[in-house]
Design an enzyme around this catalytic site. Structure first.
Site, mmCIF file in Angstrom:
data_model
loop_
_atom_site.group_PDB
_atom_site.id
_atom_site.type_symbol
_atom_site.label_atom_id
_atom_site.label_comp_id
_atom_site.label_asym_id
_atom_site.label_seq_id
_atom_site.Cartn_x
_atom_site.Cartn_y
_atom_site.Cartn_z
ATOM 1 N N PHE A 75 0.837 -1.203 0.000
ATOM 2 C CA PHE A 75 0.000 0.000 0.000
ATOM 3 C C PHE A 75 0.867 1.247 0.000
ATOM 4 O O PHE A 75 1.986 1.239 0.503
ATOM 5 C CB PHE A 75 -0.895 0.054 1.254
ATOM 6 C CG PHE A 75 -1.809 -1.122 1.414
ATOM 7 C CD1 PHE A 75 -3.084 -1.116 0.882
ATOM 8 C CD2 PHE A 75 -1.384 -2.252 2.110
ATOM 9 C CE1 PHE A 75 -3.928 -2.206 1.025
ATOM 10 C CE2 PHE A 75 -2.211 -3.347 2.266
ATOM 11 C CZ PHE A 75 -3.491 -3.328 1.729
ATOM 12 N N ASP A 76 0.326 2.322 -0.554
ATOM 13 C CA ASP A 76 0.967 3.628 -0.412
ATOM 14 C C ASP A 76 -0.124 4.682 -0.428
ATOM 15 O O ASP A 76 -1.085 4.586 -1.206
ATOM 16 C CB ASP A 76 1.968 3.907 -1.530
ATOM 17 C CG ASP A 76 2.746 5.192 -1.251
ATOM 18 O OD1 ASP A 76 3.481 5.214 -0.257
ATOM 19 O OD2 ASP A 76 2.590 6.165 -2.013
ATOM 20 N N THR A 77 0.019 5.673 0.444
ATOM 21 C CA THR A 77 -0.988 6.729 0.567
ATOM 22 C C THR A 77 -0.314 8.093 0.494
ATOM 23 O O THR A 77 0.757 8.287 1.072
ATOM 24 C CB THR A 77 -1.747 6.591 1.909
ATOM 25 O OG1 THR A 77 -2.345 5.292 1.985
ATOM 26 C CG2 THR A 77 -2.843 7.650 2.027
#
Length: 198
Positions: A75-77
């Protein structure tokens, strides 16, 4: 926990780990030292690329050994305001810059998701975006918020589940996405890969 249900979370984020626990998803965390530097691409492209890098890095690190679980999730935000993208502030000054830009306006929070089935190499990827509006904040409020330290390790310099909630006027889309793990989309990707929920 059986191998076919175990998810390898390619992240050191305690917020993502907490969401996995709340959703009842069995996991083990394997943080990745992936390059999260921005490449000048649009927000959704950036987070998707980095999520895929994290998942692939985790897969590569397991070459030649039996993984602790069948599934890898990366994941990356990040936060976007116009053409500006705000990841995790490196220091207090960057946190002040991010919160000052965010206050009194709407911004977008995007999370890239990448899931790999280590058994057959099948993959699912996607991006979830949420619109968040902050009410105006005075310089004193910005400084007070930054002094709490909630900005550390948080995209855009804030955590929606902590003191930043005092300033959020509205939200359109996934709340969990703003925390860092869009659970509904993640569930859909796992289903598409035939994860054995049932």
């Amino acid at each position: 926990m059986e191998f076919d249900k175990m998810i390898i979370l390619a992240s050191a984020s305690p917020q993502r780990a907490e969401l996995m626990l709340h959703a009842g998803l069995p996991f083990t965390a394997m943080a990745q030292d992936a390059d999260e530097s921005l490449q000048g691409e649009p927000l959704e492209t950036e987070v998707q690329r980095i999520a895929e890098i994290k998942a692939q890095s985790c897969l590569d690190s397991l070459a030649g050994v039996k993984p602790p679980g069948r599934w890898i999730a990366g994941f990356d935000t990040a936060v976007g305001i116009g053409s500006e993208i705000y990841g995790k502030p490196a220091n207090r000054l960057e946190a002040i810059k991010a919160i000052t830009a965010i206050q009194g306006t709407s911004h977008f929070v995007s999370s890239g998701v990448a899931v790999i089935d280590t058994e057959n190499g099948a993959r699912q990827t996607g991006v979830v975006t949420t619109r968040v509006e902050f009410r105006p904040m005075s310089p004193e409020e910005v400084n007070w918020y930054v002094d709490t330290g909630d900005w550390r390790g948080a995209a855009g310099g804030y955590r929606i589940q902590k003191r930043a909630s005092l300033f959020i006027r509205s939200l359109e889309g996934s709340y969990h996405n703003v925390v860092g793990l869009p659970l509904e989309a993640f569930y859909g990707m796992l289903c598409a890969l035939n994860y054995p929920f049932f």
